[in-house]
Design a protein around this motif. Structure first.
Motif: not given
Length: 416
Positions: A18-24, A386-402
Motif C-alpha cells: 500500500x506504500x509502494x508508488x508506481x512509476x508515476x 467488472x468486479x470490485x472486492x474489498x479487504x480490511x485495508x480498503x477505505x471510504x476515501x478509496x471508494x470516493x476515487x472510484x
C-alpha cells in the motif's frame, strides 16, 4: 468493536504494497481482493525468518529440520483454530484447485455408476470441475443446484429432489467469488448428511470475510487459499479424520501414509507455510480473547464491521447509477464485500483499463472462473463482469476515487 474504532491506519501500515508508488509516483488502489489480497507484513516477516535462519526438510535430527517440523505443527494448529477443526485434519498443497482434483481422484473408490454428485451454478469452477471429473471417472450423474436469476442466491426449492438416496457427494461454495452471496451451507449439508453424502465446502472466498466453523457447517472436506487472506500462494484442505483415513491417495511407497502427511505428496512450500502463520496472526491480533479461536472470532468481527461500512457506501452508489447493472443479492441475504456489475454500452475490459490508466484502480474483469454463471447470464460478449472486492485495508476515501472515476467514464461515453 465499533466500526469507528477499526484501526484502519494501523492496518494499512501493515501492508507494504500500500506504500509502494508506481512509476508515476501514484499509489495503487487495490480493489481486487477476491483475486488475491496484498500480503501482510507479518506474513513476509515469518517467511523471511524461516528462510534466513536456515531451511530444511522434515523429520531430521538436526536443528533446522526440527524447526521445520515445529513450523508445520504450528501452522496446522493455527489453521485448526481458524476453521475449528483438528490440527491433524489440515493438509497443505499447491493451491485449492490442485488439492480438489487430488481429493476427487482419491474419492473414486467410494462412488459407482448411477451414484449422484451435486454441485452448484453459483460456484467457481474449482469447486465444480473436480467433482464433474469424479463423476465421469465413476459413471456417476452430475446435478446442479440452480441459481435464482432474480435473487442471485441458490434456488433450494427443489433441494429434496436434487439431494436423494443416490447422492454421494455434495460440493458448494460458502460464498460466491462473483456476487458475494453467502449460501445456506448448513441447510444444504444437513440434507446431504441425511443420505450419508460427503460434504465439500469451498471456503476460499469466505475465509477472508467471516469466521468459519467447519464443525458447525457439517463439512467433511473444506478448502481455502492463504493468498485470499493476506498470506502466500498456498492451498489448504481440512478433511474429517475418518474420511481422510479412508482416502486412497497416490503416494511414493516409502512416504508417510498417516494423516495429514498422506495428502502432502513431495516436499511442501515450507516458507509459504511460515507466511501462513503470520497471516493468521494478523487476524488474531485485530481481536481479543482468552485463546486464539476467540481472538480470531473477535478479529474477524472487526473486519466484518469495517467491510460492512465499505459495502454500504459502494452499493448505494452503484444502485443509484442508472448505467450500471449490479449482480447482487438483496440486503436480507448475507453477503461478502464483492460486487459484480456491468456498465451499459461499455466493454468491461475497456472500463477496467480506463480505471487503471486514469486512476490507478486495480479492478478486474471477466468471468472469474464462475463460468457457469457466465452461461446463466450471457455476459461474455461485452467482456463479462467488472468486479470490485474489498479487504480490511480498503477505505471510504478509496471508494470516493472510484465514484469519481466511474462518473468521468460515463461522461466520456456520453460524448461519443
Amino acid at each position: 468493536m465499533k466500526k469507528d474504532l477499526f484501526p484502519i491506519d494501523e492496518v494499512r501500515a501493515k501492508f507494504p504494497a500500500l506504500n509502494f508508488q508506481d512509476q508515476d509516483q501514484v499509489f495503487p488502489v487495490y480493489f481486487d481482493g477476491p483475486g488475491g489480497t496484498q500480503m501482510v507484513q507479518a506474513c513476509i516477516d515469518r517467511m523471511l525468518e524461516y528462510i534466513e535462519t536456515g531451511i530444511a526438510n522434515l523429520h531430521g535430527s538436526f536443528s533446522t529440520s526440527v524447526k521445520t517440523d515445529a513450523l508445520l505443527a504450528e501452522a496446522r494448529e493455527a489453521v485448526g483454530d481458524l476453521l475449528n477443526c483438528a490440527a491433524n485434519e489440515v493438509a497443505f498443497g499447491q493451491n485449492m484447485t490442485s488439492l480438489a482434483f487430488q481429493v476427487s481422484h482419491s474419492l473414486r473408490p467410494l462412488l459407482q455408476k448411477g451414484d449422484e454428485v451435486v454441485v452448484t451454478q453459483l460456484d467457481h469452477r474449482a469447486n465444480v470441475d473436480p467433482w464433474i471429473h469424479l463423476a465421469k471417472e465413476t459413471g456417476a450423474i452430475v446435478k446442479f443446484i440452480p441459481v435464482d436469476k432474480e435473487k442471485l442466491v441458490l434456488d433450494l426449492s427443489h433441494l429434496d429432489n436434487i439431494i436423494n438416496n443416490k447422492t454421494k457427494v455434495v460440493a458448494i461454495g460458502l460464498s460466491s467469488n462473483l456476487t458475494g452471496t453467502v449460501s445456506d451451507a448448513k441447510r444444504i449439508f444437513k440434507a446431504a448428511k441425511k443420505v450419508n453424502a460427503i460434504t465439500i465446502a469451498d471456503a476460499v472466498h469466505a475465509v477472508p470475510h467471516f469466521l468459519i466453523d467447519k464443525q458447525e457447517l457439517g463439512s467433511d472436506i473444506l478448502f481455502c487459499s492463504a493468498y485470499k487472506f493476506f498470506g502466500p500462494h498456498l492451498g489448504i484442505a481440512a478433511i474429517e479424520k475418518g474420511l481422510f483415513e479412508r482416502l486412497e491417495i497416490p503416494k511414493l511407497q516409502p512416504a508417510p501414509n498417516e494423516i495429514p502427511y498422506r495428502l502432502e505428496t513431495g516436499t511442501q512450500n515450507h516458507e509459504a507455510i511460515a507466511g501462513l502463520c503470520g497471516a493468521i496472526s494478523f487476524i488474531e491480533n485485530l481481536g481479543s480473547g482468552k485463546d486464539r479461536r476467540e481472538r480470531l472470532r473477535s478479529g474477524m468481527l472487526a473486519i466484518e464491521t469495517h467491510e460492512q461500512e465499505l459495502m454500504e457506501s459502494l452499493e448505494s452508489f452503484l444502485l443509484a447509477t442508472p448505467e450500471v447493472t449490479l449482480y447482487r443479492a438483496s440486503k436480507e441475504v448475507p453477503r461478502t464485500p464483492t460486487f459484480a456489475f456491468r456498465i451499459d454500452g461499455i466493454h468491461s475490459r475497456d472500463a477496467t483499463a480506463f480505471f487503471a490508466e486514469k486512476f490507478n484502480l486495480c479492478i478486474a474483469d471477466g468471468h472469474f472462473y464462475a463460468a457457469t454463471m457466465a452461461e446463466v447470464f450471457p455476459v461474455m460478449e461485452t467482456g463479462g463482469w467488472i468486479r470490485i472486492g474489498f479487504a480490511p485495508y480498503n477505505t471510504l476515501e478509496e471508494i470516493e476515487i472510484f465514484k469519481k472515476a466511474l462518473k468521468e467514464l460515463l461522461i466520456l461515453k456520453s460524448r461519443e
